[in-house]
Structure formats: C-alpha cells, structure tokens
Design a protein around this motif. Structure first.
Motif, PDB file in Angstrom:
ATOM      1  N   PRO A  11     -13.353  25.483   3.516  1.00 42.26           N
ATOM      2  CA  PRO A  11     -12.208  26.401   3.634  1.00 42.26           C
ATOM      3  C   PRO A  11     -12.063  26.984   5.032  1.00 42.26           C
ATOM      4  N   SER A  12     -10.842  27.243   5.413  1.00 44.90           N
ATOM      5  CA  SER A  12     -10.539  27.840   6.707  1.00 44.90           C
ATOM      6  C   SER A  12      -9.319  28.737   6.563  1.00 44.90           C
ATOM      7  N   LEU A  13      -9.469  30.008   6.873  1.00 51.24           N
ATOM      8  CA  LEU A  13      -8.321  30.911   6.803  1.00 51.24           C
ATOM      9  C   LEU A  13      -7.268  30.512   7.822  1.00 51.24           C
ATOM     10  N   GLU A  14      -7.704  30.159   9.017  1.00 52.57           N
ATOM     11  CA  GLU A  14      -6.753  29.762  10.053  1.00 52.57           C
ATOM     12  C   GLU A  14      -5.902  28.581   9.574  1.00 52.57           C
ATOM     13  N   GLY A  15      -6.549  27.583   8.971  1.00 49.09           N
ATOM     14  CA  GLY A  15      -5.820  26.432   8.455  1.00 49.09           C
ATOM     15  C   GLY A  15      -4.876  26.808   7.333  1.00 49.09           C
ATOM     16  N   ALA A  16      -5.319  27.719   6.460  1.00 46.85           N
ATOM     17  CA  ALA A  16      -4.481  28.167   5.348  1.00 46.85           C
ATOM     18  C   ALA A  16      -3.246  28.903   5.856  1.00 46.85           C
ATOM     19  N   LEU A  17      -3.419  29.700   6.902  1.00 44.84           N
ATOM     20  CA  LEU A  17      -2.287  30.443   7.458  1.00 44.84           C
ATOM     21  C   LEU A  17      -1.297  29.510   8.147  1.00 44.84           C
ATOM     22  N   VAL A  18      -1.798  28.514   8.868  1.00 46.24           N
ATOM     23  CA  VAL A  18      -0.911  27.529   9.501  1.00 46.24           C
ATOM     24  C   VAL A  18      -0.067  26.844   8.430  1.00 46.24           C
TER      25      VAL A  18
END
Length: 402
Positions: A210-217
């Motif tokens: 999981p990656s928050l940055e990726g989820a936000l993008v």
C-alpha cells in the motif's frame, strides 16, 4: 496581527466540553468574503470527516445535512454539519441548499493502491458503502466547476493510531504518575505496531502497495475525470498537535475527576513526535500527489489549499490551561462505566497514587470518542476562508489570462 485577522476570520473562543458528555453546540465563526467567486449549484464537497464536520453539531443536535446540503434526520453517520467548511463556503457564496455535500466521516480513498488493514471494509470516496452511501464520484458531472476534498488521514488510520497510543496522567495533589499507552484499547505494542504500519503506508512511493501517495494520485485523477470542467481544491490537514517539545506527558483532554484524583488522557513525548511526523508525511503525500497529477494530465485544474501552514500554532497545546484556545478538539472521552463504579475500582488498592489506569483499562473499551482531534467551529471557519481565498485567487488569475 494574528493569523486569523490576516485571513479576516473571527477567531472567537469556542468552549467545547471534553468529558463524559458529548461536545457542546457552539456557533461557528463565519468567513468574510469580498466577492462571489462560485455558483454554489456547481460546487461539490467530497472527502472525509474533516470535510463533513465530525465533532460539530448539525442545525439541531439530532439533525445533520443531506447530500444536497439541506437539513435531514441522518442515520448514515456521515456527520455532515452546517458548520463544516463546505457549508460555510456555500452559505457565504449565496446559497447553502443547492450544492452537493457528499463528504463522509471515516472515508478512505477506496483506491486499490492503498489496500491495508486501515482501509478494509471502510466507507470510501471512490466506492461508497456505509449506510447505503454511493461513490462520492457520483455527485460529479460536466457541470461541476468547483470540487473540494480532504482525504488520506483515514487511509493512515490516524485516529486508530492515536487510540492505540493514548495513555493516562494521574494527579493527586502534588503527586503525578504517567501510564504510557494504558488507556482502554491502547497498549505500547499496538501503538508501536500501528505507528510503524502507518509510517510505511505514508512513506512508500506511488508504485508500491500500500501507498498513500499512490492512492491519492489515483483518487485525484478519477475526480478530475468525473468532473472534466472543474478545478479540484485539495485541502491538506490542519496542525493537530503542538510542535513544541514535551518533557513528560501531553494531556489532550479535560479532566476526569475520581475523588482526589485528576485523570487526563494524552500521549508521551516520543509518541507525540511520531504522530506529528506522521502528519507531516500525510501532508507531504498530498502535495506530491497533486504535483504528479498536475504534471501527468498537463493541467492546472488541481491545487493544494495549504491549511496546515495557516494553523502551525493552533494545534492542541499539551497544556490543560491553554488547550481551550486551540482550533482543534482534544481527545473527547466517553466513559464506558459509571463514574461511581470506576471510582471504586480506582481506589481499591490504596496507596498515595490510585490505580486509575487499571480501573479504566478493566473497562475493556476504547474511550476515545468521535470528534476527537477534529476542527472546532473556528477551525472549520479558517478552512473555509482558506478555500475561498484559493478559489478567488484562481478566478482572478483566470480572468487575467483572458
């Protein structure tokens, strides 16, 4: 001149009761607007509890707002308040009853880029779920011109981390005792584990899961796709806690009185530092994701509204004498048992310092209540002013280019 005066926001002191009873109802400070910047019929408010208004009342104690911004008897637990910043903006722009208000407490992104224990089964911006809530994207159309959003905090399990780390301070006269991560539902092992897990999600790059940055993008891209003629204003999170060093304990509540004992909930110095660091990572992910989406799509239709910079000194102060001045609620607690029963358990073992930690822990319940560490009315008013300023600046820049 104070930060609030620079922004023309009324920062009247707002008394919020933090104790056995839920927080009291107070009037929000209203933002001052110099000119109309948007048609509210084309405004859609997305996001999580920081956008819905968790910790604030509705028009009446038992009444909240529907997805159309009008009062209704809500049973979906989204906590959409007339005092939340989207409502303040819509009201100030001329009509608070025709904008789309679909922000919902507890909303994670819903992106597959952030599949983690914190997001499993949660209501989400992209997918909906809770109480029949649809995907928040469903409120967006080609007619939408302005979109606001806060999202990401629940993807990191921010409130869950706090609950896992909350400890106790017990005072009896001049005597003090600190119990690290000993409030109901908390433990040192769980605190450390949750902090590490959240840190990993917050600091992993967009290509990792999981990656928050990726989820936000992913989330911002889908919002812009669903609203092809809109500008997306992404608010980051206000400063939640003091950035000053704490030597022993940071109390985050009002007092629980057990006879001669005064009990406070809070966190220790190392935990406070780690939680503050986590918020820095959260806001950095937001800024990075906005930049990536803007570059990838070749668009200026997305920008960060930097609420955090405006509130650096306004988080919880770790001082029981000054915490009421913060624009952020402390930890609101709800005692699981009667005070009388807990008082008896607290003093069972005798001694100069009562065993209040054991008494509360024996309740076997998390006593950190909804609305904890969320903006008070003055905080929401500041967020509203920041958003309106960004919208007006964008409108001015757009006009200048024509």
């Amino acid at each position: 001149m104070s930060r609030c005066r620079k922004l023309k926001v009324t920062c009247a002191a707002v008394a919020v009761l933090t104790g056995v009873i839920a927080p009291g109802i107070a009037e929000a400070a209203r933002p001052t607007v110099s000119a109309r910047a948007i048609n509210t019929a084309t405004y859609v408010a997305l996001g999580d509890s920081y956008s819905s208004g968790e910790g604030l009342p509705g028009p009446k104690p038992d009444q909240w707002l529907s997805t159309l911004g009008v009062p209704w008897a809500s049973t979906d637990r989204c906590d959409r308040s007339a005092l939340a910043y989207p409502s303040l903006v819509a009201n100030d722009e001329g009509n608070a009853s025709n904008y789309r208000f679909v922000a919902c407490s507890g909303a994670v992104t819903g992106s597959t880029a952030d599949a983690s224990p914190y997001t499993s089964g949660a209501t989400s911006l992209l997918l909906g779920k809770r109480g029949g809530e649809s995907s928040q994207l469903g409120a967006l159309t080609s007619d939408t011109k302005v979109v606001s959003v806060t999202v990401g905090g629940d993807d990191l399990g921010f409130v869950k981390v706090l609950a896992a780390c909350v400890g106790l301070m017990v005072n009896v006269g001049p005597l003090h005792r600190f119990y690290s991560s000993r409030a109901p539902g908390a433990s040192a092992a769980k605190c450390n584990s949750d902090l590490a897990q959240s840190k990993t999600i917050a600091t992993s790059g967009a290509g990792t899961v999981p990656s928050l940055e990726g989820a936000l993008v992913d989330t911002y891209t889908k919002i812009l796709d669903a609203a092809p003629n809109a500008t997306l204003y992404v608010l980051n999170y206000p400063q939640l806690f003091s950035v000053s060093k704490v030597s022993t304990f940071c109390p985050l509540t009002g007092v629980i009185k057990f006879g001669p004992a005064s009990v406070y909930l809070g966190v220790g110095p190392s935990q406070l530092t780690a939680i503050n660091r986590l918020e820095i990572d959260l806001n950095a992910d937001i800024a990075s994701a906005v930049q990536q989406v803007s570059a990838a799509l070749g668009t200026s239709r997305i920008e960060v509204v930097d609420v955090n910079t405006l509130t650096t000194s306004d988080g919880q102060t770790c001082n029981t004498k000054t915490s009421s001045k913060s624009i952020i609620n402390g930890v609101i607690f709800s005692l699981p048992n009667s005070t009388a029963a807990l008082y008896g358990d607290c003093f069972k073992k005798g001694g100069l310092i009562p065993n209040c930690s054991g008494a509360l822990s024996a309740a076997e319940s998390n006593i950190v209540a909804k609305g904890s560490v969320h903006p008070k009315p003055a905080g929401q008013a500041l967020m509203a002013k920041a958003l309106e300023s960004a919208i007006q600046e964008s409108a001015t820049s757009s006009s200048a280019r024509k």
